[in-house]
Design an enzyme around this catalytic site. Structure first.
Site, PDB file in Angstrom:
ATOM      1  N   ASN A 150      15.686  19.562  15.095  1.00 64.85           N
ATOM      2  CA  ASN A 150      16.359  20.628  15.854  1.00 64.85           C
ATOM      3  C   ASN A 150      15.428  21.743  16.343  1.00 64.85           C
ATOM      4  O   ASN A 150      15.705  22.365  17.367  1.00 64.85           O
ATOM      5  CB  ASN A 150      17.533  21.212  15.048  1.00 64.85           C
ATOM      6  CG  ASN A 150      17.085  21.859  13.778  1.00 64.85           C
ATOM      7  OD1 ASN A 150      16.184  21.368  13.102  1.00 64.85           O
ATOM      8  ND2 ASN A 150      17.693  22.966  13.432  1.00 64.85           N
ATOM      9  N   GLU A 248      15.189  22.339   2.143  1.00 65.20           N
ATOM     10  CA  GLU A 248      15.878  23.213   3.108  1.00 65.20           C
ATOM     11  C   GLU A 248      16.927  22.331   3.777  1.00 65.20           C
ATOM     12  O   GLU A 248      16.606  21.551   4.679  1.00 65.20           O
ATOM     13  CB  GLU A 248      14.880  23.725   4.157  1.00 65.20           C
ATOM     14  CG  GLU A 248      13.863  24.709   3.616  1.00 65.20           C
ATOM     15  CD  GLU A 248      14.402  26.132   3.571  1.00 65.20           C
ATOM     16  OE1 GLU A 248      15.550  26.368   4.004  1.00 65.20           O
ATOM     17  OE2 GLU A 248      13.682  27.015   3.098  1.00 65.20           O
ATOM     18  N   CYS A 282      20.611  25.044  11.399  1.00 64.53           N
ATOM     19  CA  CYS A 282      21.074  24.922  10.005  1.00 64.53           C
ATOM     20  C   CYS A 282      21.915  26.112   9.565  1.00 64.53           C
ATOM     21  O   CYS A 282      22.898  25.953   8.853  1.00 64.53           O
ATOM     22  CB  CYS A 282      19.872  24.766   9.082  1.00 64.53           C
ATOM     23  SG  CYS A 282      18.618  26.043   9.317  1.00 64.53           S
ATOM     24  N   GLU A 458      11.167  28.966   2.142  1.00 61.16           N
ATOM     25  CA  GLU A 458      10.134  29.016   3.168  1.00 61.16           C
ATOM     26  C   GLU A 458      10.118  30.440   3.717  1.00 61.16           C
ATOM     27  O   GLU A 458      11.036  31.216   3.488  1.00 61.16           O
ATOM     28  CB  GLU A 458      10.444  28.034   4.316  1.00 61.16           C
ATOM     29  CG  GLU A 458      10.580  26.567   3.891  1.00 61.16           C
ATOM     30  CD  GLU A 458       9.257  25.867   3.602  1.00 61.16           C
ATOM     31  OE1 GLU A 458       8.213  26.544   3.494  1.00 61.16           O
ATOM     32  OE2 GLU A 458       9.275  24.630   3.447  1.00 61.16           O
TER      33      GLU A 458
HETATM   34  P1  NAD Z   1      17.797  14.120   8.504  1.00 65.97           P
HETATM   35  O1  NAD Z   1      18.008  14.407   7.054  1.00 65.97           O
HETATM   36  O2  NAD Z   1      18.470  12.954   9.092  1.00 65.97           O
HETATM   37  O3  NAD Z   1      16.239  13.917   8.798  1.00 65.97           O
HETATM   38  C1  NAD Z   1      15.286  14.885   8.414  1.00 65.97           C
HETATM   39  C2  NAD Z   1      13.965  14.184   8.197  1.00 65.97           C
HETATM   40  O4  NAD Z   1      14.074  13.344   7.058  1.00 65.97           O
HETATM   41  C3  NAD Z   1      13.559  13.275   9.357  1.00 65.97           C
HETATM   42  O5  NAD Z   1      12.171  13.363   9.556  1.00 65.97           O
HETATM   43  C4  NAD Z   1      13.946  11.901   8.860  1.00 65.97           C
HETATM   44  O6  NAD Z   1      13.183  10.876   9.440  1.00 65.97           O
HETATM   45  C5  NAD Z   1      13.649  12.033   7.375  1.00 65.97           C
HETATM   46  N1  NAD Z   1      14.353  11.100   6.496  1.00 65.97           N
HETATM   47  C6  NAD Z   1      15.442  10.344   6.754  1.00 65.97           C
HETATM   48  N2  NAD Z   1      15.760   9.612   5.678  1.00 65.97           N
HETATM   49  C7  NAD Z   1      14.869   9.929   4.718  1.00 65.97           C
HETATM   50  C8  NAD Z   1      14.694   9.529   3.366  1.00 65.97           C
HETATM   51  N3  NAD Z   1      15.487   8.624   2.790  1.00 65.97           N
HETATM   52  N4  NAD Z   1      13.679  10.074   2.654  1.00 65.97           N
HETATM   53  C9  NAD Z   1      12.861  10.991   3.210  1.00 65.97           C
HETATM   54  N5  NAD Z   1      12.982  11.411   4.497  1.00 65.97           N
HETATM   55  C10 NAD Z   1      13.983  10.889   5.227  1.00 65.97           C
HETATM   56  O7  NAD Z   1      18.137  15.465   9.261  1.00 65.97           O
HETATM   57  P2  NAD Z   1      18.141  15.703  10.836  1.00 65.97           P
HETATM   58  O8  NAD Z   1      19.354  15.026  11.386  1.00 65.97           O
HETATM   59  O9  NAD Z   1      16.806  15.392  11.399  1.00 65.97           O
HETATM   60  O10 NAD Z   1      18.322  17.295  10.896  1.00 65.97           O
HETATM   61  C11 NAD Z   1      19.527  17.932  10.782  1.00 65.97           C
HETATM   62  C12 NAD Z   1      19.732  18.461   9.381  1.00 65.97           C
HETATM   63  O11 NAD Z   1      18.640  19.308   9.019  1.00 65.97           O
HETATM   64  C13 NAD Z   1      20.971  19.332   9.287  1.00 65.97           C
HETATM   65  O12 NAD Z   1      21.667  19.043   8.115  1.00 65.97           O
HETATM   66  C14 NAD Z   1      20.398  20.743   9.246  1.00 65.97           C
HETATM   67  O13 NAD Z   1      21.240  21.697   8.660  1.00 65.97           O
HETATM   68  C15 NAD Z   1      19.151  20.515   8.468  1.00 65.97           C
HETATM   69  N6  NAD Z   1      18.206  21.619   8.698  1.00 65.97           N
HETATM   70  C16 NAD Z   1      18.004  22.530   7.687  1.00 65.97           C
HETATM   71  C17 NAD Z   1      17.171  23.623   7.899  1.00 65.97           C
HETATM   72  C18 NAD Z   1      16.948  24.673   6.841  1.00 65.97           C
HETATM   73  O14 NAD Z   1      16.039  25.492   6.983  1.00 65.97           O
HETATM   74  N7  NAD Z   1      17.722  24.712   5.766  1.00 65.97           N
HETATM   75  C19 NAD Z   1      16.540  23.770   9.136  1.00 65.97           C
HETATM   76  C20 NAD Z   1      16.777  22.819  10.127  1.00 65.97           C
HETATM   77  C21 NAD Z   1      17.611  21.743   9.889  1.00 65.97           C
END
Ligand code: NAD
Length: 477
Positions: A150, A248, A282, A458
């Site tokens: 995002n 996060e 997020c 962070e």
């Molecule tokens: P996602 O969990 O699908 O993917 C995040 C990352 O994890 C990607 O690089 C993905 O390839 C990797 N991934 C997928 N499966 C994995 C596994 N089994 N083990 C390790 N890594 C794995 O999330 P997304 O769809 O890319 O992003 C959206 C989510 O991120 C939302 O829930 C959002 O709230 C969260 N987010 C949180 C913050 C924060 O600061 N708290 C900031 C931005 C986004």
């Protein structure tokens, strides 16, 4: 021939060992724009070996010199803003103003952490004349940084800058949907003087790279930003290895409007709270709690603000597309859920169509009013431009509803009563509270979650403690 996005390891581009690539689609148009490496375990091992080999030299470099290099990195990021921004815009579809703000933040992380490399060094502990005791903060070693799609560069910089500042080396894994800008960031790090192998990027799917990273004994900590499910999967592996994590994760943040607030400002800010980055944020304020006494008046103002937004591919659009097709479909599934639960959109509630961009992934910013906190739309993170308006009676009622969530990332308060602001901020179960605006905070302010929104922090000075481990040295004189 499409551009191929490869990993960046040990100071150079690395094509996947087994030659596998996946297509990358531009969310603004639905057309293929590049082919992205689908790296496998062998490639991950190479990246980690490279970071492990570079560790000693980087860790032992005088901190002021590391800081100088990170500041130079910040300067080159600003100089390369157009190239980096264009790559990220093509991958995410972000409008120009959002991209410019995120580029500024990306540079700020390296400038900030480059300037405070020595701030958290350790203490002397007095045990009388027979002892000299001190603490020091050692880097973990090789840090894995796993990132979502995002805000790719921003989220990468906020983890990588403090990790490097404290003497760790990094293997970063961008989302497979948004890899190009991070690969370019690693390339320009070398120009700034970051030694080869100190900052590596491995491109590919999370289900392959995440576990390969977490199982590798050279990886001593992982900073993960993403969704709850992947965070939990990583947590299971980490539990077996006693591998420290910063998680996060997602949110369902409450944004509370009291009847003494400046309602015009609150309507504007609350619109931005759930539509910034098309709701792919997020800490988005997606549960909008509005005091009953002003409810109808406020909802009218909100609808008029939302109605003035411009959704589209243009640089001056107020909302761009949804970055991934899966997410575009997921958001639409919530329109069907809302209907099944008896909700009707006050505005929006469907795909946004734009002539010439029929294959783009656009969603109309959507307001549902009359929502109760037990409905699916109020419980689950949607990660799209949808807000649920939930009425409340008084301060206690607002707090009860706000805290009735499995998540606890952000929260907003709109009120001119300073006593109420402090009372409510103290009771809210969330990692970051913003009052009388709804923003993402600053590079200098810590960010992280309560409850299922994660742990660790962070941003801010405190992040330095999450990238170092404390050691005591006890000397008998
Ligand atoms: P996602 O969990 O699908 O993917 C995040 C990352 O994890 C990607 O690089 C993905 O390839 C990797 N991934 C997928 N499966 C994995 C596994 N089994 N083990 C390790 N890594 C794995 O999330 P997304 O769809 O890319 O992003 C959206 C989510 O991120 C939302 O829930 C959002 O709230 C969260 N987010 C949180 C913050 C924060 O600061 N708290 C900031 C931005 C986004």
């Amino acid at each position: 021939m499409f551009v191929k996005v490869n990993s960046f390891v040990d100071g150079r581009s690395l094509a996947p060992a087994d030659g596998q690539y996946v297509d990358k689609i531009d969310p603004r148009t639905g057309a293929k724009i590049s082919e992205v490496a689908n790296s496998g375990p062998k490639d991950v091992a190479l990246a980690i070996e490279s970071a492990a080999s570079a560790l000693q030299g980087w860790r032992d470099m005088r901190p002021a010199e590391r800081g100088r290099i990170l500041n130079e990195f910040g300067r080159i990021i600003r100089q390369s803003e157009n190239t980096l921004g264009a790559l990220e815009k093509a991958d995410t579809g972000k409008p120009g103003s959002e991209m410019a703000a995120l580029m500024d933040l990306t540079a700020q992380y390296f400038e900030f952490y480059g300037g405070i490399v020595n701030v958290m060094d350790g203490d002397v502990i007095n045990q009388g004349p027979d002892y000299h005791i001190y603490t020091r903060r050692d880097p973990f070693g090789v840090i894995g940084v796993i990132l979502p799609w995002n805000a790719p560069l921003h989220q990468a910089a906020r983890a990588i800058a403090p990790a490097l500042a404290t003497g760790n080396t990094v293997v970063a894994k961008p989302s497979e949907h948004t890899s190009a800008s991070l690969v370019e960031l690693a390339r320009i790090a070398v120009l700034a003087g970051v030694p080869a192998g100190v900052f590596n990027v491995i491109v590919g799917k999370g289900s392959v790279i995440g576990p390969a990273m977490a199982h590798n004994p050279h990886i001593r900590k992982i900073s993960f930003t993403g969704g709850l499910r992947a965070g939990q999967e990583l947590g299971h592996i980490a539990a077996d290895r006693i591998l420290p994590l910063t998680l996060e994760l997602g949110g369902k943040s409450a944004n509370i409007v009291f009847d003494d607030a400046d309602l015009d400002a609150a309507a504007k800010g609350s619109t931005k709270a759930f539509t910034w980055n098309s709701g792919q944020w997020c800490a988005a304020g997606t549960r909008l709690l509005v005091q009953e006494s002003i409810h109808d008046r406020f909802v009218d103002k909100l609808i008029s603000e939302v109605g003035a937004l411009r959704v589209g591919p243009e640089d001056d659009s107020t909302s761009g597309p949804i970055t991934t097709h899966a997410q575009f479909e997921k958001i639409q599934s919530y329109f069907a859920i809302a209907e099944r639960e008896g909700l009707k959109p006050a505005i929006g509630g469907k795909v946004a169509t734009r002539a010439g961009y029929e294959n783009g992934w656009y969603i109309e910013p959507t307001v549902y009013s009359g929502v109760t906190n037990d409905m699916t739309l109020a419980r689950e993170e949607i990660f799209g431009p949808i807000v649920c308006v939930i009425p409340f009676k008084d301060e206690a009622d607002a707090l009860r509803i706000a805290n009735d969530s499995e998540f606890g990332l952000g929260a907003g308060i709109w009120s001119r009563d300073i006593g109420r602001v402090h009372r409510v901020a103290a009771q809210l179960e969330a990692g970051r509270i913003v009052v009388n605006e709804y923003s993402g905070g600053f590079v200098q302010t810590p960010c992280g979650g309560f409850k299922q929104s994660g742990y660790g922090r962070e941003q801010g000075i405190d992040a330095l403690s999450h990238y170092t481990q404390l050691k005591s040295v006890i000397i008998r004189l």
